[in-house]
Design an enzyme around this catalytic site. Structure first.
Site, short mmCIF file in Angstrom:
data_model
loop_
_atom_site.label_atom_id
_atom_site.label_comp_id
_atom_site.label_asym_id
_atom_site.label_seq_id
_atom_site.Cartn_x
_atom_site.Cartn_y
_atom_site.Cartn_z
N ASP A 80 0.86 -1.18 0.00
CA ASP A 80 0.00 0.00 0.00
C ASP A 80 0.89 1.23 0.00
O ASP A 80 1.75 1.37 0.88
CB ASP A 80 -0.89 0.02 1.26
CG ASP A 80 -1.97 -1.04 1.21
OD1 ASP A 80 -2.23 -1.56 0.11
OD2 ASP A 80 -2.55 -1.35 2.26
N ASP B 237 -13.74 -4.69 -1.67
CA ASP B 237 -13.60 -4.57 -0.21
C ASP B 237 -14.99 -4.80 0.37
O ASP B 237 -15.92 -4.05 0.08
CB ASP B 237 -13.13 -3.16 0.18
CG ASP B 237 -11.75 -2.84 -0.37
OD1 ASP B 237 -10.97 -3.78 -0.59
OD2 ASP B 237 -11.46 -1.64 -0.58
#
Length: 251
Positions: A11, A130
């Site tokens: 990330d 997600d």
């Protein structure tokens, strides 16, 4: 049978690799190019780079980073974050990425999946989902897990496949960073209902969790971040362990 893939996820925030828990509380995990090169050397099958704060200004920085990654690693890598139109895809593939991951943009504009598949091929289009388990159902979220939608995991994954997605990357927000194992029941349902590869994300804490997501969750690939970034699990040791447990991996 295709080998199961191990995929470190990086990330990226302000040019650095960070790691959070349940999508918040980020800490610095190091240089993304160096980390990627290290994972490449250690035997990772693929990498995923996500620009988690992909604002307009950050795009240029991220594109430069993608070029550096491409120059330093020898395995396929996927990039995501702030991809809203075909020219974003073109820019990142031109910089050296092998695939792109779309999430919020796909939920807002499902036609984007179709456009990417048509222009660049399904193999380039990874649809990331997600989802959080609440009230007995898996609810899909936008904007890095910040905004709930009316989409449900299994229906949305099937729709994404029908539009031309080449892979589904499912992150369980419920399991993310908690290190209690992947959402194997949901993953197995996805695997049973889809004809494209499913990547498990969210929940890796020990080697057994990888074994279980392949054996019980029927995942094609397992993505993890902090266990790799902070040296809790070594790539070589993990692959050896999986091999000994009867999981087909590339050694």
């Amino acid at each position: 049978m295709l080998a199961k893939r191990i995929v470190p996820c990086l990330d990226i925030k302000d040019g650095k690799t960070v790691k959070g828990i349940n999508f918040v509380n980020f800490r610095d995990a190091g240089d993304p190019v160096e980390l990627g090169a290290q994972y490449s050397r250690e035997g990772a099958d693929e990498l995923v780079y996500l620009d988690i704060t992909a604002s307009h200004e950050g795009r240029k920085t991220f594109t430069e980073l993608v070029k550096k990654v491409a120059a330093n690693i020898s395995i396929p890598f996927t990039v995501g974050g702030g991809i809203n139109e075909l020219k974003d895809v073109d820019r990142l593939l031109s910089a050296g990425a092998d695939k792109v991951s779309i999430n919020s943009a796909a939920l807002r504009n499902p036609k984007l999946i179709e456009e990417i598949a048509k222009n660049f091929g399904s193999q380039v289009c990874v649809v990331a989902i997600d989802a959080n388990f609440e009230m007995g159902d898996w609810i899909c979220y936008l904007n890095g897990g910040r905004i709930p939608t009316e989409k449900h995991l299994f229906q949305w994954a099937a729709e994404a496949e029908s539009l031309g997605a080449g892979e589904i990357l499912f992150t369980s927000m419920t399991h993310d960073g908690v290190k209690d194992g992947y959402a194997n029941e949901a993953l197995a349902t996805l695997a049973d209902n889809l004809h494209i590869p499913v990547i498990a994300s969210g929940g890796a804490g020990k080697m057994e969790h990888f074994r279980d997501t392949f054996a019980l969750g029927k995942a094609d690939a397992a993505l993890a971040a902090s266990v790799f970034h902070f040296g809790e699990i070594g790539m070589g040791a993990l692959k050896q362990y999986l091999h000994e447990e009867g999981i087909n991996v590339r050694l």
